[in-house]
Design a protein around this motif. Structure first.
Motif, mmCIF file in Angstrom:
data_model
loop_
_atom_site.group_PDB
_atom_site.id
_atom_site.type_symbol
_atom_site.label_atom_id
_atom_site.label_comp_id
_atom_site.label_asym_id
_atom_site.label_seq_id
_atom_site.Cartn_x
_atom_site.Cartn_y
_atom_site.Cartn_z
ATOM 1 N N TRP A 1 37.210 42.888 44.348
ATOM 2 C CA TRP A 1 38.620 42.889 44.018
ATOM 3 C C TRP A 1 39.201 41.500 43.907
ATOM 4 O O TRP A 1 39.274 40.771 44.905
ATOM 5 C CB TRP A 1 39.399 43.651 45.071
ATOM 6 C CG TRP A 1 39.204 45.119 44.991
ATOM 7 C CD1 TRP A 1 40.003 46.019 44.360
ATOM 8 C CD2 TRP A 1 38.135 45.874 45.569
ATOM 9 N NE1 TRP A 1 39.486 47.280 44.508
ATOM 10 C CE2 TRP A 1 38.358 47.230 45.227
ATOM 11 C CE3 TRP A 1 37.017 45.538 46.318
ATOM 12 C CZ2 TRP A 1 37.490 48.238 45.640
ATOM 13 C CZ3 TRP A 1 36.161 46.535 46.714
ATOM 14 C CH2 TRP A 1 36.410 47.869 46.374
ATOM 15 N N VAL A 2 39.641 41.171 42.703
ATOM 16 C CA VAL A 2 40.353 39.909 42.530
ATOM 17 C C VAL A 2 41.828 40.183 42.802
ATOM 18 O O VAL A 2 42.455 40.969 42.114
ATOM 19 C CB VAL A 2 40.185 39.351 41.102
ATOM 20 C CG1 VAL A 2 40.919 38.031 40.967
ATOM 21 C CG2 VAL A 2 38.714 39.188 40.770
ATOM 22 N N GLN A 3 42.351 39.547 43.796
ATOM 23 C CA GLN A 3 43.754 39.720 44.131
ATOM 24 C C GLN A 3 44.624 38.924 43.154
ATOM 25 O O GLN A 3 44.119 38.380 42.176
ATOM 26 C CB GLN A 3 43.991 39.264 45.571
ATOM 27 C CG GLN A 3 43.047 39.924 46.574
ATOM 28 C CD GLN A 3 43.270 41.418 46.679
ATOM 29 O OE1 GLN A 3 44.350 41.866 47.052
ATOM 30 N NE2 GLN A 3 42.273 42.206 46.347
ATOM 31 N N THR A 4 45.888 38.850 43.463
ATOM 32 C CA THR A 4 46.816 38.142 42.591
ATOM 33 C C THR A 4 46.343 36.705 42.315
ATOM 34 O O THR A 4 45.940 35.995 43.222
ATOM 35 C CB THR A 4 48.207 38.088 43.241
ATOM 36 O OG1 THR A 4 48.627 39.424 43.488
ATOM 37 C CG2 THR A 4 49.204 37.395 42.336
ATOM 38 N N VAL A 5 46.401 36.338 41.047
ATOM 39 C CA VAL A 5 46.010 34.989 40.647
ATOM 40 C C VAL A 5 47.236 34.074 40.678
ATOM 41 O O VAL A 5 48.274 34.405 40.111
ATOM 42 C CB VAL A 5 45.414 34.981 39.221
ATOM 43 C CG1 VAL A 5 45.061 33.558 38.799
ATOM 44 C CG2 VAL A 5 44.189 35.891 39.149
ATOM 45 N N PHE A 6 47.097 32.957 41.349
ATOM 46 C CA PHE A 6 48.167 31.964 41.396
ATOM 47 C C PHE A 6 47.690 30.707 40.694
ATOM 48 O O PHE A 6 46.499 30.440 40.641
ATOM 49 C CB PHE A 6 48.521 31.625 42.853
ATOM 50 C CG PHE A 6 49.005 32.797 43.648
ATOM 51 C CD1 PHE A 6 50.350 33.166 43.621
ATOM 52 C CD2 PHE A 6 48.116 33.556 44.410
ATOM 53 C CE1 PHE A 6 50.796 34.263 44.340
ATOM 54 C CE2 PHE A 6 48.564 34.657 45.136
ATOM 55 C CZ PHE A 6 49.908 35.009 45.100
ATOM 56 N N HIS A 7 48.640 29.964 40.154
ATOM 57 C CA HIS A 7 48.207 28.728 39.502
ATOM 58 C C HIS A 7 49.142 27.582 39.819
ATOM 59 O O HIS A 7 50.272 27.779 40.288
ATOM 60 C CB HIS A 7 48.103 28.914 37.987
ATOM 61 C CG HIS A 7 49.407 28.794 37.271
ATOM 62 N ND1 HIS A 7 50.284 29.833 37.116
ATOM 63 C CD2 HIS A 7 49.996 27.718 36.686
ATOM 64 C CE1 HIS A 7 51.351 29.423 36.444
ATOM 65 N NE2 HIS A 7 51.200 28.153 36.173
ATOM 66 N N MET A 8 48.652 26.388 39.612
ATOM 67 C CA MET A 8 49.468 25.184 39.736
ATOM 68 C C MET A 8 49.034 24.220 38.650
ATOM 69 O O MET A 8 47.935 24.315 38.114
ATOM 70 C CB MET A 8 49.277 24.532 41.107
ATOM 71 C CG MET A 8 47.822 24.196 41.429
ATOM 72 S SD MET A 8 47.649 23.265 42.967
ATOM 73 C CE MET A 8 47.889 21.600 42.344
ATOM 74 N N LYS A 9 49.953 23.314 38.318
ATOM 75 C CA LYS A 9 49.663 22.325 37.295
ATOM 76 C C LYS A 9 49.408 20.995 37.988
ATOM 77 O O LYS A 9 50.132 20.619 38.910
ATOM 78 C CB LYS A 9 50.858 22.216 36.349
ATOM 79 C CG LYS A 9 50.513 21.708 34.967
ATOM 80 C CD LYS A 9 51.722 21.858 34.038
ATOM 81 C CE LYS A 9 51.486 21.100 32.737
ATOM 82 N NZ LYS A 9 52.678 21.175 31.865
ATOM 83 N N THR A 10 48.361 20.306 37.564
ATOM 84 C CA THR A 10 48.058 19.014 38.183
ATOM 85 C C THR A 10 48.810 17.902 37.474
ATOM 86 O O THR A 10 49.373 18.114 36.398
ATOM 87 C CB THR A 10 46.540 18.699 38.112
ATOM 88 O OG1 THR A 10 46.195 18.431 36.751
ATOM 89 C CG2 THR A 10 45.723 19.865 38.630
ATOM 90 N N ASP A 11 48.788 16.714 38.080
ATOM 91 C CA ASP A 11 49.473 15.566 37.494
ATOM 92 C C ASP A 11 48.922 15.218 36.118
ATOM 93 O O ASP A 11 49.624 14.674 35.278
ATOM 94 C CB ASP A 11 49.349 14.344 38.419
ATOM 95 C CG ASP A 11 50.184 14.524 39.683
ATOM 96 O OD1 ASP A 11 51.105 15.375 39.658
ATOM 97 O OD2 ASP A 11 49.914 13.839 40.683
ATOM 98 N N SER A 12 47.658 15.533 35.919
ATOM 99 C CA SER A 12 47.055 15.211 34.616
ATOM 100 C C SER A 12 47.235 16.335 33.599
ATOM 101 O O SER A 12 46.643 16.306 32.524
ATOM 102 C CB SER A 12 45.567 14.885 34.798
ATOM 103 O OG SER A 12 44.938 15.857 35.586
#
Ligand SMILES: [Zn+2]
Length: 166
Positions: free
Chosen positions: A70-81
């Motif tokens: 089970w893949v739970q909720t996917v979260f993301h972030m943006k890096t400085d690059s």
């Protein structure tokens, strides 16, 4: 690979392994099948397609054993690059008490994977099943239109529920 692979598994793993062999109609462990029984002829292979991979890895997590579950909720972030890091907890397919694994993947905005990691043993090589499951979920979201800004179909709910109730 040990010839005694099955015998050397822990008892619960041995039982799951037996169930699996029974499911595919094998009387003996494939690691014990003599070398001259195996055929090298792709023309005899099944008509295995991309969607089959997808179904195996994601849509029927309860019916497979190697892959994550089970893949739970996917979260993301943006890096400085300007790259994107996406992460999700991935629960094992069996055993509710097992701790989830924690894969993450780094993607370019245009799609390609820059790097991936997971805290499981295999994850050190960046290609564990949890990373694979996470990538497949992301790909599914794109293909099903959930990442489109014009999507009206509640992408966040889909993100949370995907796989969990299959
Ligand atoms: Zn992993």
């Amino acid at each position: 690979m040990s010839y005694q692979y099955q015998e050397n598994l822990a008892l619960d793993a041995q039982q799951r392994y037996s169930v699996k062999l029974k499911l595919i109609g094998l009387d003996i462990c494939p690691y014990k099948v003599p070398a001259d029984t195996w055929i090298n002829d792709p023309k005899q292979w099944p008509a295995f397609e991309y969607q089959d991979v997808f179904h195996y890895l994601i849509k029927h997590p309860r019916t497979h054993f190697f892959l994550s579950g089970w893949v739970q909720t996917v979260f993301h972030m943006k890096t400085d690059s300007g790259h994107y890091v996406l992460k999700a907890d991935v629960k094992p397919s069996w055993g509710v008490t097992d701790e989830p694994h924690h894969p993450w993947v780094a993607l370019k905005k245009s799609g390609p994977v820059i790097a991936a990691h997971c805290n499981c043993m295999a994850g050190l090589r960046e290609t564990c099943s949890h990373v694979g499951a996470l990538l497949f979920k992301i790909e599914a979201a794109v293909r099903l239109g959930y990442t489109s800004s014009t999507c009206t179909d509640r992408p966040c709910e889909w993100n949370a529920l995907f796989c969990k109730e299959r």
